[in-house]
Design a protein around this motif. Structure first.
Motif, PDB file in Angstrom:
ATOM      1  N   MET A   1       1.062  -1.058   0.098  1.00  0.00           N
ATOM      2  CA  MET A   1       0.119  -0.084   0.027  1.00  0.00           C
ATOM      3  C   MET A   1       0.869   1.567   0.468  1.00  0.00           C
ATOM      4  SD  MET A   1      -1.369   2.446   2.124  1.00  0.00           S
ATOM      5  CE  MET A   1      -1.589   1.935   3.865  1.00  0.00           C
ATOM      6  N   ILE A   2       0.395   2.544  -0.962  1.00  0.00           N
ATOM      7  CA  ILE A   2       0.806   3.497  -0.904  1.00  0.00           C
ATOM      8  C   ILE A   2       0.119   4.102   0.643  1.00  0.00           C
ATOM      9  CG2 ILE A   2       1.596   4.991  -2.033  1.00  0.00           C
ATOM     10  CD1 ILE A   2       2.061   3.681  -4.522  1.00  0.00           C
ATOM     11  N   GLY A   3       0.803   4.917   0.732  1.00  0.00           N
ATOM     12  CA  GLY A   3       0.362   5.960   1.678  1.00  0.00           C
ATOM     13  C   GLY A   3       0.498   7.702   1.297  1.00  0.00           C
ATOM     14  N   ILE A   4      -0.139   8.006   1.605  1.00  0.00           N
ATOM     15  CA  ILE A   4       0.031   9.834   1.452  1.00  0.00           C
ATOM     16  C   ILE A   4      -0.478  10.720   2.170  1.00  0.00           C
ATOM     17  CG2 ILE A   4      -0.589  11.875  -0.144  1.00  0.00           C
ATOM     18  CD1 ILE A   4      -1.442  10.229  -1.959  1.00  0.00           C
ATOM     19  N   VAL A   5       0.657  11.767   2.684  1.00  0.00           N
ATOM     20  CA  VAL A   5      -0.203  12.241   3.580  1.00  0.00           C
ATOM     21  C   VAL A   5      -0.078  14.107   3.331  1.00  0.00           C
ATOM     22  CG1 VAL A   5       1.007  13.328   6.082  1.00  0.00           C
ATOM     23  CG2 VAL A   5       1.093  10.964   5.582  1.00  0.00           C
ATOM     24  N   VAL A   6      -1.339  14.740   3.882  1.00  0.00           N
ATOM     25  CA  VAL A   6      -1.490  16.178   3.574  1.00  0.00           C
ATOM     26  C   VAL A   6      -1.796  16.470   4.926  1.00  0.00           C
ATOM     27  CG1 VAL A   6      -2.621  17.859   1.872  1.00  0.00           C
ATOM     28  CG2 VAL A   6      -2.341  15.947   1.053  1.00  0.00           C
ATOM     29  N   PRO A   7      -0.714  17.287   5.557  1.00  0.00           N
ATOM     30  CA  PRO A   7      -1.378  17.914   6.465  1.00  0.00           C
ATOM     31  C   PRO A   7      -1.851  19.720   6.472  1.00  0.00           C
ATOM     32  CG  PRO A   7       1.043  19.052   5.957  1.00  0.00           C
ATOM     33  CD  PRO A   7       0.863  17.970   4.393  1.00  0.00           C
ATOM     34  N   ALA A   8      -2.729  19.796   7.217  1.00  0.00           N
ATOM     35  CA  ALA A   8      -3.295  20.613   6.332  1.00  0.00           C
ATOM     36  C   ALA A   8      -3.884  21.695   8.277  1.00  0.00           C
ATOM     37  CB  ALA A   8      -5.092  20.447   5.707  1.00  0.00           C
ATOM     38  N   LEU A  19      -6.636  17.612  -3.231  1.00  0.00           N
ATOM     39  CA  LEU A  19      -7.695  16.140  -3.097  1.00  0.00           C
ATOM     40  C   LEU A  19      -7.445  16.260  -4.586  1.00  0.00           C
ATOM     41  CD1 LEU A  19      -8.850  16.310   0.014  1.00  0.00           C
ATOM     42  CD2 LEU A  19      -6.626  15.738  -0.320  1.00  0.00           C
ATOM     43  N   ARG A  20      -8.023  16.311  -4.839  1.00  0.00           N
ATOM     44  CA  ARG A  20      -8.310  16.140  -6.471  1.00  0.00           C
ATOM     45  C   ARG A  20      -7.944  16.077  -6.992  1.00  0.00           C
ATOM     46  NH1 ARG A  20     -13.097  20.528  -4.884  1.00  0.00           N
ATOM     47  NH2 ARG A  20     -11.719  21.374  -5.929  1.00  0.00           N
ATOM     48  N   ALA A  21      -6.364  16.191  -7.736  1.00  0.00           N
ATOM     49  CA  ALA A  21      -5.802  15.907  -7.997  1.00  0.00           C
ATOM     50  C   ALA A  21      -4.911  14.686  -7.418  1.00  0.00           C
ATOM     51  CB  ALA A  21      -4.452  17.648  -7.552  1.00  0.00           C
ATOM     52  N   LEU A  22      -4.845  14.105  -6.291  1.00  0.00           N
ATOM     53  CA  LEU A  22      -4.332  13.590  -5.449  1.00  0.00           C
ATOM     54  C   LEU A  22      -5.080  12.097  -5.655  1.00  0.00           C
ATOM     55  CD1 LEU A  22      -2.771  15.082  -1.638  1.00  0.00           C
ATOM     56  CD2 LEU A  22      -1.795  13.892  -3.914  1.00  0.00           C
ATOM     57  N   LYS A  23      -5.696  12.270  -6.180  1.00  0.00           N
ATOM     58  CA  LYS A  23      -7.445  11.040  -6.266  1.00  0.00           C
ATOM     59  C   LYS A  23      -6.754  10.129  -7.571  1.00  0.00           C
ATOM     60  CE  LYS A  23     -11.193  11.203  -4.676  1.00  0.00           C
ATOM     61  NZ  LYS A  23     -12.845  11.258  -4.782  1.00  0.00           N
ATOM     62  N   GLU A  35      -3.035  -0.398  -3.574  1.00  0.00           N
ATOM     63  CA  GLU A  35      -3.896   0.432  -3.112  1.00  0.00           C
ATOM     64  C   GLU A  35      -3.297   1.684  -2.139  1.00  0.00           C
ATOM     65  OE1 GLU A  35      -6.454   0.859   1.529  1.00  0.00           O
ATOM     66  OE2 GLU A  35      -5.073  -1.341   1.125  1.00  0.00           O
ATOM     67  N   VAL A  36      -4.267   2.518  -2.892  1.00  0.00           N
ATOM     68  CA  VAL A  36      -3.466   4.042  -2.539  1.00  0.00           C
ATOM     69  C   VAL A  36      -4.328   4.795  -0.596  1.00  0.00           C
ATOM     70  CG1 VAL A  36      -2.668   6.428  -3.039  1.00  0.00           C
ATOM     71  CG2 VAL A  36      -2.042   4.475  -4.790  1.00  0.00           C
ATOM     72  N   ARG A  37      -3.754   4.771   0.092  1.00  0.00           N
ATOM     73  CA  ARG A  37      -4.588   6.238   0.434  1.00  0.00           C
ATOM     74  C   ARG A  37      -3.733   7.725   0.605  1.00  0.00           C
ATOM     75  NH1 ARG A  37      -5.904   1.233   6.210  1.00  0.00           N
ATOM     76  NH2 ARG A  37      -7.094   0.401   4.375  1.00  0.00           N
ATOM     77  N   ILE A  38      -5.354   8.444   0.885  1.00  0.00           N
ATOM     78  CA  ILE A  38      -4.519   9.548   1.395  1.00  0.00           C
ATOM     79  C   ILE A  38      -5.426   9.529   2.545  1.00  0.00           C
ATOM     80  CG2 ILE A  38      -5.172  11.920   0.014  1.00  0.00           C
ATOM     81  CD1 ILE A  38      -6.011  10.805  -2.145  1.00  0.00           C
ATOM     82  N   LEU A  39      -4.041  10.536   3.222  1.00  0.00           N
ATOM     83  CA  LEU A  39      -4.925  10.491   4.569  1.00  0.00           C
ATOM     84  C   LEU A  39      -4.582  12.721   5.732  1.00  0.00           C
ATOM     85  CD1 LEU A  39      -5.567  10.136   7.724  1.00  0.00           C
ATOM     86  CD2 LEU A  39      -3.345   9.927   7.851  1.00  0.00           C
ATOM     87  N   VAL A  40      -5.627  13.577   5.619  1.00  0.00           N
ATOM     88  CA  VAL A  40      -5.050  14.913   5.149  1.00  0.00           C
ATOM     89  C   VAL A  40      -5.571  14.404   7.379  1.00  0.00           C
ATOM     90  CG1 VAL A  40      -6.736  17.187   5.831  1.00  0.00           C
ATOM     91  CG2 VAL A  40      -5.707  14.808   3.802  1.00  0.00           C
TER      92      VAL A  40
END
Length: 221
Positions: A1-8, A19-23, A35-40
């Motif tokens: 799995m690949i994870g993406i972290v976005v601090p906000a 987030l639309r670009a990340l999707k 699988e790719v999981r985006i976490l804000v």
């Protein structure tokens, strides 16, 4: 799995586009349906950032640190616990390219440091833009470090001790630790991110602070 972290921190105006670009990047065919999981990581948000994130069907983690190093580290740890083998980091005011993740992995390095491109120069003088471009190397082999465009394998990340709890330059500290450990790092301009040229940012010594400080010395005859 690949994870993406976005601090906000209070990013309701810009995070939807990010987030639309990340999707789109997460669905790239070269990822082979991994699988790719985006976490804000919502850090002390008081606006509608959380509502925007939920509306897009993306996971979030709420903290009250007001510290980007802590926020990135919290997101990374949560994704590692879920099984992430690769961690990618960007910012809420930035827009990744569709091939962003696929290109990071294709480089087969332990870490990837990409470049950023300013998305809109309106509001800046031509002299300020020239000053920025004169000092920025948009080429292979650059040595820029951006939390908005960074990838690292989970094993190397953990060996380096992760992000330190810094309010600024946490990305620089992590990469310096990776360098000291002899990690294989790709310094590339083929992994690209568009980022906001705002002068008022969230990290006191972040990219927005740099943009705020752009100036050109008066010319002498």
């Amino acid at each position: 799995m690949i994870g993406i972290v976005v601090p906000a921190h209070d990013e309701q105006a810009l995070i939807g586009r990010a987030l639309r670009a990340l999707k789109i990047a997460a669905a790239h065919e070269d990822l082979g349906a991994e699988e790719v999981r985006i976490l804000v990581v919502l850090d002390a948000c008081r606006d509608a950032t959380e509502a925007v994130v939920h509306a897009l069907g993306i996971d979030c983690l709420a903290i009250e640190a007001r510290n980007v190093g802590i926020a990135r580290a919290a997101g990374a740890q949560a994704l590692i616990q879920r099984g992430a083998r690769w961690l990618a980091f960007t910012d809420a005011d930035s827009t990744v390219a569709p091939c962003w993740l696929a290109r990071q992995l294709a480089l087969r390095s332990e870490a990837v440091c990409g470049v950023v491109e300013v998305d809109d120069w309106s509001g800046y003088s031509s002299e300020e833009r020239r000053a920025y471009e004169a000092g920025y190397l948009d080429a292979e082999g650059h040595r820029h470090i951006h939390g908005a465009n960074l990838g690292v394998c989970s094993n190397a990340y953990q060996r380096a001790g992760g992000f330190p709890p810094l309010t600024s330059r946490e990305d620089v500290a992590l990469v310096h630790r990776l360098v000291a450990q002899g990690a294989r790092i790709a310094w590339t301009n083929t992994v690209r991110v568009l980022t906001s040229a705002r002068r008022a940012g969230r990290a006191p010594e972040g990219f927005a602070s740099f943009m705020q400080g752009l100036c050109v010395s008066p010319q002498t005859s």
